[in-house]
Design an enzyme around this catalytic site. Structure first.
Site, PDB file in Angstrom:
ATOM      1  N   GLU A 120      -2.931  10.417  11.250  1.00  0.00           N
ATOM      2  CA  GLU A 120      -3.850   9.504  11.932  1.00  0.00           C
ATOM      3  C   GLU A 120      -4.896  10.199  12.786  1.00  0.00           C
ATOM      4  O   GLU A 120      -6.056   9.799  12.799  1.00  0.00           O
ATOM      5  CB  GLU A 120      -3.070   8.474  12.747  1.00  0.00           C
ATOM      6  CG  GLU A 120      -2.147   7.610  11.912  1.00  0.00           C
ATOM      7  CD  GLU A 120      -2.826   6.981  10.697  1.00  0.00           C
ATOM      8  OE1 GLU A 120      -4.066   6.865  10.685  1.00  0.00           O
ATOM      9  OE2 GLU A 120      -2.100   6.642   9.746  1.00  0.00           O
ATOM     10  N   HIS A 176      -7.922  10.249   4.664  1.00  0.00           N
ATOM     11  CA  HIS A 176      -6.473  10.242   4.404  1.00  0.00           C
ATOM     12  C   HIS A 176      -6.124  10.721   2.999  1.00  0.00           C
ATOM     13  O   HIS A 176      -4.985  11.131   2.750  1.00  0.00           O
ATOM     14  CB  HIS A 176      -5.921   8.824   4.522  1.00  0.00           C
ATOM     15  CG  HIS A 176      -5.408   8.455   5.872  1.00  0.00           C
ATOM     16  ND1 HIS A 176      -4.555   9.255   6.599  1.00  0.00           N
ATOM     17  CD2 HIS A 176      -5.601   7.350   6.620  1.00  0.00           C
ATOM     18  CE1 HIS A 176      -4.257   8.645   7.730  1.00  0.00           C
ATOM     19  NE2 HIS A 176      -4.888   7.488   7.775  1.00  0.00           N
ATOM     20  N   HIS A 216     -12.266   6.725   7.318  1.00  0.00           N
ATOM     21  CA  HIS A 216     -10.915   7.090   7.778  1.00  0.00           C
ATOM     22  C   HIS A 216      -9.939   7.106   6.595  1.00  0.00           C
ATOM     23  O   HIS A 216      -9.195   8.072   6.390  1.00  0.00           O
ATOM     24  CB  HIS A 216     -10.491   6.063   8.849  1.00  0.00           C
ATOM     25  CG  HIS A 216      -9.084   6.164   9.354  1.00  0.00           C
ATOM     26  ND1 HIS A 216      -8.786   6.509  10.656  1.00  0.00           N
ATOM     27  CD2 HIS A 216      -7.888   5.940   8.759  1.00  0.00           C
ATOM     28  CE1 HIS A 216      -7.468   6.488  10.822  1.00  0.00           C
ATOM     29  NE2 HIS A 216      -6.900   6.146   9.682  1.00  0.00           N
ATOM     30  N   GLU A 217      -9.976   6.034   5.777  1.00  0.00           N
ATOM     31  CA  GLU A 217      -9.049   5.967   4.631  1.00  0.00           C
ATOM     32  C   GLU A 217      -9.386   7.031   3.588  1.00  0.00           C
ATOM     33  O   GLU A 217      -8.501   7.563   2.907  1.00  0.00           O
ATOM     34  CB  GLU A 217      -9.069   4.575   3.995  1.00  0.00           C
ATOM     35  CG  GLU A 217      -8.795   3.413   4.958  1.00  0.00           C
ATOM     36  CD  GLU A 217      -7.571   3.588   5.820  1.00  0.00           C
ATOM     37  OE1 GLU A 217      -6.573   4.168   5.340  1.00  0.00           O
ATOM     38  OE2 GLU A 217      -7.607   3.146   6.992  1.00  0.00           O
ATOM     39  N   GLU A 238      -4.148   3.614   3.313  1.00  0.00           N
ATOM     40  CA  GLU A 238      -4.783   4.655   2.512  1.00  0.00           C
ATOM     41  C   GLU A 238      -4.154   4.900   1.148  1.00  0.00           C
ATOM     42  O   GLU A 238      -4.352   5.988   0.588  1.00  0.00           O
ATOM     43  CB  GLU A 238      -4.752   5.955   3.314  1.00  0.00           C
ATOM     44  CG  GLU A 238      -3.336   6.549   3.558  1.00  0.00           C
ATOM     45  CD  GLU A 238      -2.726   6.149   4.890  1.00  0.00           C
ATOM     46  OE1 GLU A 238      -3.141   5.110   5.449  1.00  0.00           O
ATOM     47  OE2 GLU A 238      -1.833   6.856   5.375  1.00  0.00           O
ATOM     48  N   ASN A 239      -3.444   3.960   0.548  1.00  0.00           N
ATOM     49  CA  ASN A 239      -2.787   4.206  -0.745  1.00  0.00           C
ATOM     50  C   ASN A 239      -3.685   5.011  -1.675  1.00  0.00           C
ATOM     51  O   ASN A 239      -4.805   4.595  -1.951  1.00  0.00           O
ATOM     52  CB  ASN A 239      -2.436   2.896  -1.436  1.00  0.00           C
ATOM     53  CG  ASN A 239      -1.887   1.862  -0.487  1.00  0.00           C
ATOM     54  OD1 ASN A 239      -0.856   2.080   0.120  1.00  0.00           O
ATOM     55  ND2 ASN A 239      -2.609   0.764  -0.317  1.00  0.00           N
ATOM     56  N   GLY A 273      -5.678  -2.438   9.759  1.00  0.00           N
ATOM     57  CA  GLY A 273      -7.088  -2.451   9.397  1.00  0.00           C
ATOM     58  C   GLY A 273      -7.213  -2.144   7.920  1.00  0.00           C
ATOM     59  O   GLY A 273      -7.937  -2.802   7.178  1.00  0.00           O
ATOM     60  N   ALA A 274      -6.477  -1.102   7.500  1.00  0.00           N
ATOM     61  CA  ALA A 274      -6.485  -0.695   6.103  1.00  0.00           C
ATOM     62  C   ALA A 274      -5.307   0.240   5.863  1.00  0.00           C
ATOM     63  O   ALA A 274      -4.661   0.691   6.803  1.00  0.00           O
ATOM     64  CB  ALA A 274      -7.793   0.031   5.769  1.00  0.00           C
TER      65      ALA A 274
HETATM   66 ZN    ZN Z   1      -4.932   5.969   9.128  1.00  0.00          ZN
END
Ligand code: ZN
Length: 826
Positions: free
Chosen positions: A320, A301, A297-298, A266-267, A263-264
């Site tokens: 997560e 993170h 969510h990201e 998190e860099n 989905g994505a």
């Molecule tokens: Zn995640």
């Protein structure tokens, strides 16, 4: 990450190897120079890696197309020593410097430096995905999460490209990009986004914000930029308040990139998202909530994952579960999507519960995984949905103040470092939490869900621990009861902390256990409740209670305790009253995939869904997203080719429905399933609007056609005979297995089990396992298929990620067979 490595490295980095290397080394810095301008196939990658060693033997991770030179402390290292992605090194005590000049391949599987061509305009786009073991296909490194170091990138790129990375950059001359030295980063979240991307820039609270996407979808990104940036601002403010620690990574760029597997990701400083999240057709509010909670969510993170990183992949829940919990919480609390928990109940609860009931279930924490590659398969409903649910429970038990104080203590104690579950438990204890040991034993390190059911005759609730995973869990949960004459549901709290708990249900009343997801357990309605639900549902006002009802019914259906026809009865009673488009989208999608094909008469069942969803689309406010969700199901359940053809021409559409690109392809895919469109027509539709979305749906449509030629075409993609990018591969698999095409598909059942092991030679990482699942013959509902699946699972040479996926999908097949056996002829 919101959810794939070269085939030759079936065995990834082992935990023992990572421990030994971390004992030996401390990495000081990476200086990486990439030349993306000299070729469309490969790029030059030069890494200068400074590190301090205790002296002795270790190894470097490197997955190049070719190596020009490796020099350690000025002396050449024999490049022929490179084997299976590793170069043995003899380090000296004290500072060491390694310089590696290599040629790397651009990849097309969503990992490493992925390079793709936009079918809409022919432009090339590149992005980096280092997770989870792909960093060495971009630069030479010590690839493990606990060897963090700052990075300085120097990039040469075509002059019309922009380059964004983990740290802010400058463009001193055309085609030259210099990025500042980053904060200490783990190898797995080092990235680079490079290409003629469209950029949107803004700022919030001193943090430069950015959005980017392909040029061909720039207008759509611009249309939603305000929504995305507003969300980002709201989430930053709330996360700063909750964590008490400022976001430390400089710029915050959100790049929407093509053919992204997760989905994505998190860099730090440069989050990458799958670009179907830039909506090019009308979407439901549920899809907007999903995107908003992915954004949140990201962002969560950046703290849980990026400031403090799990020491090893067995603790990926620390990433997560936290990001999932915080992301949902923040979305619901501070953004316009205050109904995010309702969407979450439909989207995530069954994902988690099913994963937790599969033979492959594992504990949330300390999943015991020693192999970095195999750990990828634990990015599942357990690490996300179950972990989030348990953190929510823990928060309710210890109180928000203690919960957050412990989290702050944990982050501050391991700033830019790595930590384990035990570190976090110690932080919570310091903050005042008690009895965490028992909690962790029962909920975090014991796999599987308890099952809680009502024994109405005996006046008790029965709690059964998961088979093979003994636990003694106390559940605090709400129960909703309602008799036919009652105005509404009565909600009571109770504690279930023994194998049997006395509970007298009101005579003849419907009883829903844990409809608000207070705990983590499989609950099912008993027969009395199931029979009453169609009568009660239309006057059930609370959307969360309706979601809880559906989750109970879905659990009961999974275990063949509720008949397909009973599900359809409930669906017909519920649909006219439901006002949440996420509820329609997930429930109708589930019914079409798992209930209709198992009904005694699938044709009649599909017709019932079609009639009900078309009626809902006609009754809904014209142009509403609720209407869209209902109409999507009406299309996918339609058996009348003349109606579908009319819709495609714009005739007889429910007032308010506009047939945009996504809906057009939905109609075309349905016509393809029914054999009512030919290949030339599909090609003409692709040619008329050759976007990335069109290409994927064109693939899905071809694979869905009931012809031997179409199935052979899809199969070539599975075996690698024909190459296709990841999204098209999956669409080919999803399209191929259609109920009612059994004769055409029969030869492929045996071929799947014979040819799957060989796909590890042609597909890799995420794609390998996702393709295995997409092409699994789930429509072949007989015992021979089950026997073939079991024989494949028993093969010792099967790639571990393939085995995991086949184990889970075989479990699904067994459950579907049980539904069919139980209710056949009823
Ligand atoms: Zn995640």
């Amino acid at each position: 990450m919101t959810h794939q490595h070269p085939a030759t490295a079936a065995r990834g980095l082992q935990r023992s190897e990572a421990l030994a290397r971390a004992e030996l080394l401390e990495v000081t810095s990476y200086d990486v120079t990439l030349d993306l301008a000299s070729s469309e196939e490969t790029f030059d990658s030069t890494t200068r890696l400074d590190f301090v060693s205790r002296g002795g033997r270790t190894f470097l991770d490197l997955k190049p197309r070719a190596v020009r030179s490796i020099r350690l402390n000025g002396r050449p290292v024999d490049v022929d020593l490179l084997q299976r992605g590793r170069v043995p090194l003899e380090t000296v005590e004290g500072p060491n410097q390694l310089v590696v000049e290599a040629v790397m391949a651009f990849r097309n599987d969503g990992e490493g430096l992925h390079r793709s061509i936009d079918p809409a305009d022919g432009r090339h786009y590149v992005y980096g995905m280092s997770f989870m073991d792909a960093a060495p296909s971009i630069f030479a490194c010590f690839d493990q999460p606990d060897l963090k170091a700052p990075y300085t990138f120097h990039v040469r790129a075509p002059e019309d490209w922009v380059v964004v990375g983990n740290a802010p950059g400058t463009n001193p001359e055309p085609g030259v990009w210099e990025l500042e030295t980053s904060k200490p980063l783990s190898t797995y979240f080092v990235t680079l986004v490079a290409g003629p991307y469209h950029l949107v820039r803004d700022e919030h609270d001193g943090i430069p914000l950015g959005l980017s996407c392909r040029q061909s979808i720039a207008a759509e990104l611009e249309a939603d930029a305000d929504e995305l940036l507003t969300l980002t601002r709201q989430c930053f403010d709330e996360l700063h308040r909750l964590f008490g620690i400022r976001y430390p990574f400089g710029d915050y760029h959100q790049a929407f990139v093509p053919e992204f597997n997760a989905g994505a990701m998190e860099n730090p400083g440069c989050v990458t998202f799958r670009d179907p999240l830039v909506f090019t057709s009308k979407v439901t509010r549920g899809q907007r909530i999903q995107r908003a909670s992915t954004v949140a969510h990201e962002m969560a993170h950046q703290w849980f994952g990026n400031i403090t990183t799990p020491l090893w992949w067995d603790d990926l829940w620390l990433n997560e579960s936290f990001a999932e919990y915080m992301g949902n919480r923040v979305t619901a609390d501070v953004t316009e999507y205050d109904d995010a928990w309702v969407q979450n109940a439909y989207a995530r609860r069954q994902w988690g519960l099913l994963a937790d009931q599969r033979p492959s279930t594992h504990p949330v924490a300390g999943n015991g995984e020693d192999d970095a590659t195999a750990a990828l398969q634990n990015f599942d409903g357990i690490s996300y949905a179950k972990g989030s649910s348990i953190l929510k429970q823990l928060n309710a038990t210890m109180g928000d103040e203690v919960f957050l104080a412990g989290v702050r203590d944990h982050l501050q104690g391991h700033f830019y470092g790595n930590a384990t579950m035990h570190d976090l438990l110690a932080s919570w204890t310091r903050a005042g939490a008690v009895d965490l040991g028992a909690f962790a034993d029962n909920w975090l390190v014991t796999a599987g869900p308890d099952r809680i059911v009502l024994d109405r005759g005996a006046g008790r609730l029965l709690r059964t621990p998961p088979t093979g995973h003994p636990a003694d869990r106390a559940h605090t949960l709400r129960v909703a009861t309602r008799s036919p004459g009652d105005a509404g549901w009565q909600v009571d709290e109770l504690v279930v902390d023994a194998a049997e708990t006395s509970y007298d249900a009101p005579a003849g009343a419907a009883v829903l256990l844990d409809p608000f997801e207070d705990t983590w357990a499989v609950t099912e309605p008993d027969a009395v409740t199931t029979a009453l639900l169609p009568e009660l549902v239309a006057s059930t006002g609370d959307p969360l209670l309706r979601a809880g009802m559906w989750n109970s019914v879905r659990s009961a259906y999974h275990h063949a305790h509720v008949a397909p026809e009973a599900v359809l009865d409930l669906l017909e009673a519920w649909l006219p009253a439901e006002d949440q488009d996420a509820a329609l989208q997930y429930t109708l999608g589930w019914v079409l995939a798992k209930v209709v094909p198992l009904a005694a008469d699938p044709g009649t069942a599909a017709a019932r869904v079609h009639t009900a969803s078309l009626a809902a689309a006609q009754a809904a406010e014209p142009g509403s997203t609720l209407q869209l969700a209902a109409y999507q199901a009406a299309v996918s359940s339609c058996a009348a080719t003349d109606l579908l053809e009319g819709w495609l021409m714009g005739r007889d559409l429910p007032a308010g429905v506009e047939l945009d690109l996504a809906l057009r392809w939905r109609v075309l895919v349905r016509l393809a399933v029914l054999g009512a469109v030919d290949r030339d027509d599909l090609d003409a539709h692709l040619e008329a609007e050759p976007t990335a979305v069109s290409r994927v749906e064109h693939t899905r449509a071809i694979a869905s056609m009931p012809t031997a030629e179409a199935k052979a075409w899809a199969w070539e993609r599975f075996t690698g005979e024909a190459t296709a990018p990841n999204y098209e591969l999956e669409a080919a698999g999803e399209g191929m297995w259609r109920a009612g095409q059994d004769e055409l598909l029969a030869p492929y059942v045996a071929r799947y089990f014979d040819e799957l092991p060989g796909t590890a030679e042609v597909h890799s990482g995420w794609v390998l396992a996702d393709v295995a699942e997409a092409f699994f013959p789930l429509t072949s509902l007989d015992d021979t298929t089950l026997e073939r699946a079991r024989a494949l699972i028993a093969r010792p040479d099967l790639d571990s990620s393939l085995r995991r996926r086949v184990v889970d999908t075989t479990d699904e097949l067994e459950h579907r067979l049980a539904v069919r056996r139980t209710f056949a002829g009823q």
